[in-house]
Design an enzyme around this catalytic site. Structure first.
Site, PDB file in Angstrom:
ATOM      1  N   SER A  59     -30.124  64.377 -13.432  1.00  0.00           N
ATOM      2  CA  SER A  59     -30.715  63.039 -13.572  1.00  0.00           C
ATOM      3  C   SER A  59     -31.995  62.900 -12.744  1.00  0.00           C
ATOM      4  CB  SER A  59     -29.717  61.974 -13.105  1.00  0.00           C
ATOM      5  OG  SER A  59     -28.494  62.114 -13.776  1.00  0.00           O
TER       6      SER A  59
HETATM    7  N1  SAH Z   1     -24.451  64.336 -12.214  1.00  0.00           N
HETATM    8  C1  SAH Z   1     -25.185  65.442 -12.782  1.00  0.00           C
HETATM    9  C2  SAH Z   1     -25.897  65.099 -14.077  1.00  0.00           C
HETATM   10  C3  SAH Z   1     -24.955  65.100 -15.137  1.00  0.00           C
HETATM   11  S1  SAH Z   1     -25.481  65.199 -16.814  1.00  0.00           S
HETATM   12  C4  SAH Z   1     -26.178  66.034 -11.803  1.00  0.00           C
HETATM   13  O1  SAH Z   1     -26.355  65.478 -10.714  1.00  0.00           O
HETATM   14  O2  SAH Z   1     -26.749  67.083 -12.128  1.00  0.00           O
HETATM   15  C5  SAH Z   1     -23.916  64.693 -17.483  1.00  0.00           C
HETATM   16  C6  SAH Z   1     -22.806  65.689 -17.305  1.00  0.00           C
HETATM   17  O3  SAH Z   1     -21.631  65.088 -17.823  1.00  0.00           O
HETATM   18  C7  SAH Z   1     -23.011  66.981 -18.081  1.00  0.00           C
HETATM   19  O4  SAH Z   1     -22.903  68.071 -17.234  1.00  0.00           O
HETATM   20  C8  SAH Z   1     -21.896  66.951 -19.115  1.00  0.00           C
HETATM   21  O5  SAH Z   1     -21.385  68.235 -19.444  1.00  0.00           O
HETATM   22  C9  SAH Z   1     -20.858  66.103 -18.413  1.00  0.00           C
HETATM   23  N2  SAH Z   1     -19.873  65.498 -19.325  1.00  0.00           N
HETATM   24  C10 SAH Z   1     -20.070  64.964 -20.553  1.00  0.00           C
HETATM   25  N3  SAH Z   1     -18.908  64.530 -21.063  1.00  0.00           N
HETATM   26  C11 SAH Z   1     -17.952  64.784 -20.134  1.00  0.00           C
HETATM   27  C12 SAH Z   1     -16.542  64.588 -20.075  1.00  0.00           C
HETATM   28  N4  SAH Z   1     -15.863  64.023 -21.083  1.00  0.00           N
HETATM   29  N5  SAH Z   1     -15.888  64.987 -18.981  1.00  0.00           N
HETATM   30  C13 SAH Z   1     -16.530  65.575 -17.940  1.00  0.00           C
HETATM   31  N6  SAH Z   1     -17.852  65.803 -17.937  1.00  0.00           N
HETATM   32  C14 SAH Z   1     -18.564  65.417 -19.016  1.00  0.00           C
END
Ligand code: SAH
Length: 226
Positions: A59
């Site tokens: 993000s």
């Molecule tokens: N917090 C992260 C950014 C995350 S992007 C950082 O600091 O880098 C969103 C993330 O959510 C992705 O890695 C994606 O794989 C995960 N995601 C999406 N759906 C999900 C689910 N149902 N359960 C767990 N993770 C999930």
């Protein structure tokens, strides 16, 4: 010594209204270049989201800062994060609270994030490979919950894992495209009477996808939506 690019980022975040000094210090101390893929290393301290493996994104620092500030995290808190991704947001939270519980559905992302937590000696981050729609019932209730993937609407299964007076921050709504975005970062406060909701800013997050990715024959995850 803090990278001068990190100092410039902190000044930009201040200019955007991030006033919580604890949040700014945690961001200043977190080496974002460790969380981005090598080709993006020179952009690590720009105030932008960047691509990471498995088609996901780390993000934008402003969104990390605002989400963390609005969570009002205290040192004794246990915080659940859904969507570990690179691990950057969890690393920032870990400096502000007692324990971070972070859930990710893509195993390769989780493995890379775990290595970073070890390298940075962030021993108060625990991880789970799983579907974040379920939260982490065995560790609930949490003082705070942060969603870092967008959800069309908030399921009770997650809100119910918040303590009374707990706060949840996350992107709610569907992104049709960057031009017709309907996602809002929202702040939910659980009260004895139910919940109250405040809309923070419009955002663009990757979607929260139910279930785990299919594993294809060479053992790697396809990343296909299920
Ligand atoms: N917090 C992260 C950014 C995350 S992007 C950082 O600091 O880098 C969103 C993330 O959510 C992705 O890695 C994606 O794989 C995960 N995601 C999406 N759906 C999900 C689910 N149902 N359960 C767990 N993770 C999930």
């Amino acid at each position: 010594m803090t990278d001068t690019r990190a100092i410039a980022l902190i000044m930009a975040l201040r200019g955007q209204g991030i006033t919580d000094q604890r949040v700014l210090s945690a961001i200043e101390r977190t080496p974002r270049e460790l969380f981005v893929d090598r080709p993006f290393g020179s952009s690590a301290y720009e105030n932008t989201a960047l691509p990471i493996a498995c088609g996901q994104t780390i993000s934008q620092p402003y969104v990390v800062a605002l989400s963390t500030q609005e969570l009002e995290v205290q040192p004794n808190h246990r915080v659940l994060e859904i969507g570990t991704g690179s691990g950057y947001q969890a690393a920032v939270l870990a400096q502000l609270c007692r324990m971070v519980y972070t859930v990710e559905r893509h195993k390769p992302l989780l493995g890379a994030a775990q290595t970073r937590f070890r390298e940075l000696k962030l021993h108060n981050v625990v991880t789970r490979h799983g579907d974040g729609f379920q939260g982490w019932p065995e560790q609930a209730p949490f003082d705070r919950i942060l969603l870092t993937a967008a959800i069309p609407e908030l399921p009770d299964s997650l809100v119910n894992q918040l303590k009374p007076d707990g706060i949840l921050v996350g992107p709610v709504g569907q992104a049709v495209s960057a031009e017709t975005n309907c996602q809002q970062l929202v702040k939910i406060i659980r009260t004895n009477e139910g919940t109250s909701m405040k809309r923070l800013i419009p955002v663009v997050f990757v979607p929260m996808v139910p279930g785990l990715p299919e594993v294809i024959s060479n053992g790697s995850a396809s990343g296909k939506k299920s």
